[in-house]
Design an enzyme around this catalytic site. Structure first.
Site, PDB file in Angstrom:
ATOM      1  N   SER A 199      -2.196   1.730 -18.339  1.00 60.32           N
ATOM      2  CA  SER A 199      -1.608   1.331 -17.064  1.00 60.32           C
ATOM      3  C   SER A 199      -1.222   2.519 -16.198  1.00 60.32           C
ATOM      4  O   SER A 199      -0.793   3.563 -16.704  1.00 60.32           O
ATOM      5  CB  SER A 199      -0.361   0.476 -17.323  1.00 60.32           C
ATOM      6  OG  SER A 199       0.387   0.264 -16.145  1.00 60.32           O
ATOM      7  N   GLU A 210       1.376   2.610 -14.627  1.00 65.82           N
ATOM      8  CA  GLU A 210       2.822   2.775 -14.813  1.00 65.82           C
ATOM      9  C   GLU A 210       3.131   3.932 -15.758  1.00 65.82           C
ATOM     10  O   GLU A 210       4.266   4.411 -15.791  1.00 65.82           O
ATOM     11  CB  GLU A 210       3.435   1.484 -15.341  1.00 65.82           C
ATOM     12  CG  GLU A 210       3.495   0.348 -14.327  1.00 65.82           C
ATOM     13  CD  GLU A 210       4.626   0.481 -13.328  1.00 65.82           C
ATOM     14  OE1 GLU A 210       5.626   1.167 -13.648  1.00 65.82           O
ATOM     15  OE2 GLU A 210       4.514  -0.086 -12.225  1.00 65.82           O
ATOM     16  N   TYR A 241       8.273  -0.621 -19.961  1.00 62.66           N
ATOM     17  CA  TYR A 241       6.856  -0.988 -19.958  1.00 62.66           C
ATOM     18  C   TYR A 241       5.987   0.266 -19.916  1.00 62.66           C
ATOM     19  O   TYR A 241       5.061   0.420 -20.720  1.00 62.66           O
ATOM     20  CB  TYR A 241       6.549  -1.881 -18.762  1.00 62.66           C
ATOM     21  CG  TYR A 241       5.073  -2.156 -18.581  1.00 62.66           C
ATOM     22  CD1 TYR A 241       4.442  -3.168 -19.289  1.00 62.66           C
ATOM     23  CD2 TYR A 241       4.305  -1.406 -17.690  1.00 62.66           C
ATOM     24  CE1 TYR A 241       3.080  -3.421 -19.141  1.00 62.66           C
ATOM     25  CE2 TYR A 241       2.944  -1.646 -17.529  1.00 62.66           C
ATOM     26  CZ  TYR A 241       2.344  -2.654 -18.259  1.00 62.66           C
ATOM     27  OH  TYR A 241       0.997  -2.885 -18.105  1.00 62.66           O
TER      28      TYR A 241
END
Length: 326
Positions: free
Chosen positions: A127, A129, A153
């Protein structure tokens, strides 16, 4: 000639359902696991139209026995790990479950893969992120950008990303990572900001609600369509050698710009109806993401078929069609 077999974790999710469609079109034999849920209708809504063409068993990334059983029996040629606790804001509320699923779950699947079908190919959904607050000097994030995640996350995805790379080198496995920037569709959960805005705007247009509560409207994201991104997943996994690739459009928009576009489409001034609610703010905000997918484009010739505008148009139209049935 026997069909190629594929195992998909998260097959009932947005990416998993589009991935299953893509691979069925390519004549794969598709297998997946679903978690037991008291409301199966909602759980499987994204794959109702596929249920007579895919092979589903109950299982979970945290249930080692279910992973061992599936991989030992199926012996897939390809494995796509797109299952996760995927909501970044909610990861602040349930950090332990997020880390267990997104980190330990990856390790569980890798171990089953290593022991039962080591000749298969393994794809990990990494990801954007993971980059967090880190941005290169030119305003982009790419495969070489330092990872400084700003959420449970993001932290869990860094572990998953690195453990896959470790297994690639330590055990000589064809294990790859696609570092996907934000990707959406009408199948995205309506507690994610893109579909939340699309759904809220339609409900306000139809007089079903008065206000839309959001968090940080000045956060910038690089949004693409899930259909384009699952095409990239398949390309990455079927490359001549295992490698990692950023998947992104290279264009960034703010949540505020999204609201302006979506509400304007419905002849509404978003400033009259969108309000900020602190409960939707993150403990540590991630202000900016913009991906450089040059490596992916140069290697495979990948180009997104959707723009930000056509993506949001499709999501708004989906909700208009949904409520018109009522």
């Amino acid at each position: 000639m026997a069909k190629r077999k594929v195992f998909i974790s998260g097959i009932t999710g947005q990416d998993g359902s589009y991935l299953a469609e893509l691979l069925l079109e390519k004549d794969y034999e598709v297998y997946g696991i679903v978690r037991r849920n008291s409301v199966t209708e909602h759980q499987r809504s994204r794959i109702y139209h596929l249920e007579d063409r895919v092979n589903l068993e109950y299982g979970d990334l945290l249930d080692v026995s279910s992973l061992e059983r599936m991989l030992s029996v199926v012996k897939p040629d390809e494995i796509y790990n797109v299952g996760a606790q995927s909501h970044v804001r909610i990861s602040f509320d349930i950090p332990q479950f997020t880390v267990q699923t997104n980190a330990l779950g990856v390790l569980n699947l890798l171990e089953a893969y290593k022991f039962h079908c080591p000749n298969a190919r393994f794809y990990q959904a990494s990801s954007s992120e993971m980059f967090g607050r880190s941005v290169d000097d030119d305003g982009y994030q790419r495969e070489t950008t330092r990872m400084e995640p700003t959420s449970p996350y993001g932290c869990s995805k860094v572990f998953g990303h690195n453990i896959v790379r470790h297994y690639r080198f330590a055990h000589n496995l064809f294990a790859v990572c696609g570092i996907l920037f934000n990707h959406e569709s009408p199948r995205r959960g309506s507690n994610f900001v893109t579909n939340k805005v699309a759904k809220g705007a339609v409900k306000i247009k139809l007089g079903m609600m008065d206000k839309l509560e959001l968090g940080n409207v000045d956060a910038y994201r690089d949004w693409g369509h899930s259909k384009d991104y699952v095409r990239a997943m398949h390309m990455i996994l079927n490359h001549t050698e295992p490698d990692d690739f950023v998947v992104a459009t290279g264009i960034t928009h703010s949540v505020r710009e999204m609201c302006d576009y979506v509400f304007s489409k419905l002849d509404i001034d978003y400033r009259d109806v969108v309000v900020q609610n602190p409960k939707f703010l993150r403990a540590e905000e991630l202000k900016y993401l913009r991906g450089d997918s040059t490596k992916l484009r140069d290697t495979f010739g990948w180009e997104p078929e959707y723009t930000f505008e056509t993506l949001m148009d499709e999501m708004v139209d989906s909700w208009l069609n949904y409520y018109s049935k009522d």
